[in-house]
Design a protein around this motif. Structure first.
Motif, PDB file in Angstrom:
ATOM      1  N   ASP A 212     -23.747  -6.880  41.999  1.00 39.94           N
ATOM      2  CA  ASP A 212     -23.954  -7.505  43.307  1.00 39.94           C
ATOM      3  C   ASP A 212     -25.298  -7.170  44.099  1.00 39.94           C
ATOM      4  OD1 ASP A 212     -23.633  -9.590  45.740  1.00 39.94           O
ATOM      5  OD2 ASP A 212     -22.248  -9.016  46.380  1.00 39.94           O
ATOM      6  N   GLY A 226     -22.967 -11.286  52.161  1.00 36.08           N
ATOM      7  CA  GLY A 226     -21.976 -12.374  50.989  1.00 36.08           C
ATOM      8  C   GLY A 226     -22.016 -11.304  50.200  1.00 36.08           C
ATOM      9  N   ARG A 287      -9.804 -11.208  44.576  1.00 33.63           N
ATOM     10  CA  ARG A 287     -10.372 -11.700  44.224  1.00 33.63           C
ATOM     11  C   ARG A 287     -11.464 -11.959  43.256  1.00 33.63           C
ATOM     12  NH1 ARG A 287     -14.926 -12.051  46.976  1.00 33.63           N
ATOM     13  NH2 ARG A 287     -14.315 -10.950  48.921  1.00 33.63           N
ATOM     14  N   GLY A 289     -16.087 -11.723  42.887  1.00 32.44           N
ATOM     15  CA  GLY A 289     -16.961 -11.841  43.335  1.00 32.44           C
ATOM     16  C   GLY A 289     -17.586 -12.994  43.399  1.00 32.44           C
ATOM     17  N   ASP A 290     -18.364 -13.033  45.148  1.00 32.40           N
ATOM     18  CA  ASP A 290     -18.930 -14.019  44.732  1.00 32.40           C
ATOM     19  C   ASP A 290     -20.136 -14.187  45.432  1.00 32.40           C
ATOM     20  OD1 ASP A 290     -20.670 -16.615  45.936  1.00 32.40           O
ATOM     21  OD2 ASP A 290     -19.149 -18.067  46.851  1.00 32.40           O
ATOM     22  N   GLU A 292     -20.610 -12.365  42.284  1.00 30.64           N
ATOM     23  CA  GLU A 292     -20.766 -12.199  41.084  1.00 30.64           C
ATOM     24  C   GLU A 292     -19.803 -13.110  39.496  1.00 30.64           C
ATOM     25  OE1 GLU A 292     -19.572 -10.389  43.574  1.00 30.64           O
ATOM     26  OE2 GLU A 292     -19.498  -8.471  43.561  1.00 30.64           O
TER      27      GLU A 292
HETATM   28  N1  GLY Z   1     -20.166 -10.552  46.309  1.00 31.15           N
HETATM   29  C1  GLY Z   1     -18.975 -10.011  47.080  1.00 31.15           C
HETATM   30  C2  GLY Z   1     -17.871  -9.908  47.328  1.00 31.15           C
HETATM   31  O1  GLY Z   1     -17.208 -11.232  46.790  1.00 31.15           O
HETATM   32  O2  GLY Z   1     -17.471  -9.777  48.087  1.00 31.15           O
END
Ligand code: GLY
Ligand code: AMP
Length: 426
Positions: A212, A226, A287, A289-290, A292
């Motif tokens: 990330d 984020g 959970r 990743g966002d 990812e």
């Molecule tokens: N990309 C970091 C997270 O989902 O916490």
């Protein structure tokens, strides 16, 4: 099988997109979803944190599996509430999700189970914390204990900076009650790696690696967000090394939690720093990743739905997952001002020409439709422009060529996603 996904970001869009490809799916709901997700699923307008309304909906619609995207409902105990009613749900229990819900709890678990992590102290008293940062060696990293949408971490190079950070978190309460307690830890140096695995509490299936880019601006400058973009797989670690890291940071946590009666079912995500002396865990998330997930899931060949369902039933029968050899990159197009204040409601131009393309998908995060049916911005992270390629360079060039053609007022993105990886590969 009827599935309900909970959430509304780019992560939920890619998860819904992947689940929608499953032959086992009969109907997909995403609550509350967004304008992009609404193109592939029905989106009841129930907020992700309205647990009673989600439960009512799942009962009324006879949902076969609920899949939770974001951390907040998990930490609030959505899994326990659904299970009490006999409903199948993918994600860890409230007690297990505390690995993300409390950084102090996560650090204590790591220490107990011998998982490498930076030296740390936990404080609930601001004066004690200030005294400590004045006495201790700099730099340090100060973390609000509770959930802060990835923004609760401050890197402090001097004790003045550290004292100021403590004042903001503990006295001014910029993260509200999430900052009643803080973790102060040593700053580590190295490449960061996201290591994710799916577990039923016993068995573990590692997912492909990703990296990330957390800072808002190019060359890792600006505030933490984020996540501004990710790619998979990560060339800083070989497959062998990845397996070793899973053995060092995922397996002992799942086993240790199980011994304490905290069976970990769901995705366990370790944020890892690859230091000169080995991998250290920066944090655990409960959970996907966002962003990812947007870089990892398009590479997944196997059907995701049976895996999620097996975990929800408490027993993984699958041993592994199949992956495409291709690389994937996902670049976030964000609203001007993010992660701070930003305006919403700008029309997004140029997005239409990327519909129905092979190996090029635009996952929506903060989008809505206006009255004339155009996509408009409605959040900080707006789109995740995602491309697959034969290698990272191919994926990178495709995604950047696309994102250059998409515009809205104030929109920005990082131009160096995957940059260091491309250097290593050269
Ligand atoms: N990309 C970091 C997270 O989902 O916490
Ligand atoms: P976290 O939410 O704990 O993952 O922290 C967010 C980001 O802050 C991480 O992705 C790192 O970039 C950075 N960070 C966290 N802890 C440390 C540390 N001990 N040393 C250096 N950077 C850190």
């Amino acid at each position: 099988m009827k599935v309900l996904m909970v959430g509304s970001g780019g992560r939920e869009h890619v998860m819904a997109w992947k689940i929608a490809q499953s032959p086992l799916l009969t109907k997909l709901f995403v609550a509350p979803g967004n304008a992009g997700i609404a193109q592939i699923a029905e989106c009841p307008s129930i907020p992700a944190d309205d647990l009673p309304a989600l439960l009512d909906f799942a009962k009324k619609e006879k949902i076969g599996l609920t899949v939770v995207g974001p951390e907040a409902p998990l930490v609030a105990g959505i899994v326990d509430e659904f299970q009490k009613e006999g409903l199948a749900i993918f994600g860890p229990s409230k007690a297990a999700a505390l690995l993300e819900g409390s950084k102090a709890f996560a650090k204590d678990q790591m220490t107990k189970f011998g998982i490498p992590t930076a030296e740390y102290e936990v404080f609930s008293n601001i004066n004690e914390a200030k005294h400590y940062v004045i006495e201790t060696e700099m730099p340090v990293v100060i973390k609000a204990d509770g959930l802060a949408q990835g923004k609760g971490v401050m890197i402090c190079e001097s004790s003045q900076e550290a004292v100021a950070a403590l004042t903001r978190i503990m006295a001014e309460g910029i993260f509200a009650h999430a900052g009643n307690k803080v973790v102060v830890e040593k700053k580590l140096e190295g490449e960061e790696l996201s290591v994710l695995a799916i577990s039923d509490g016993e068995k573990i299936i590692p997912l492909a690696t990703a990296q990330d880019h957390k800072r808002a601006y190019d060359h890792d400058r600006g505030p933490n967000t984020g996540g501004m973009g990710a790619y998979s797989p990560c060339p800083f670690v070989s497959d062998e090394k990845t397996a070793e890291i899973v053995d060092r940071v995922i397996r002992p946590m799942v086993r240790g939690m199980a011994r304490e009666g905290l069976s970990y079912r769901g995705v366990l995500y370790a944020g890892v720093m690859l230091t000169k002396t080995g991998p250290y865990v920066l944090e655990y998330n409960c959970r996907f990743g966002d962003p990812e997930a947007q870089a990892i899931l398009p590479r997944l060949k196997s059907d995701l739905l049976p895996v999620l369902s097996q975990v929800a039933e408490g027993s993984l029968s699958q041993e592994s997952l199949e992956w495409h050899e291709k690389a994937c990159i996902s670049i976030v197009l964000a609203s001007g001002g993010y992660p701070g204040f930003y305006h919403k409601g700008y029309v997004i131009h140029g997005i239409e020409k990327f519909q129905d393309q092979q190996e090029m998908v635009i996952f929506h995060a903060g989008t809505a439709l206006n009255t004339s049916g155009h996509f408009i911005t409605s959040g900080g992270r707006v789109l995740a422009v995602t491309a697959l390629g034969e290698n990272l360079k191919g994926a990178h060039d495709k995604a950047y060529s696309a994102i250059n053609q998409i515009h809205f007022e104030g929109g920005f993105y990082r131009r160096d996603i995957g940059g260091r990886a491309l250097e290593v590969l050269r």
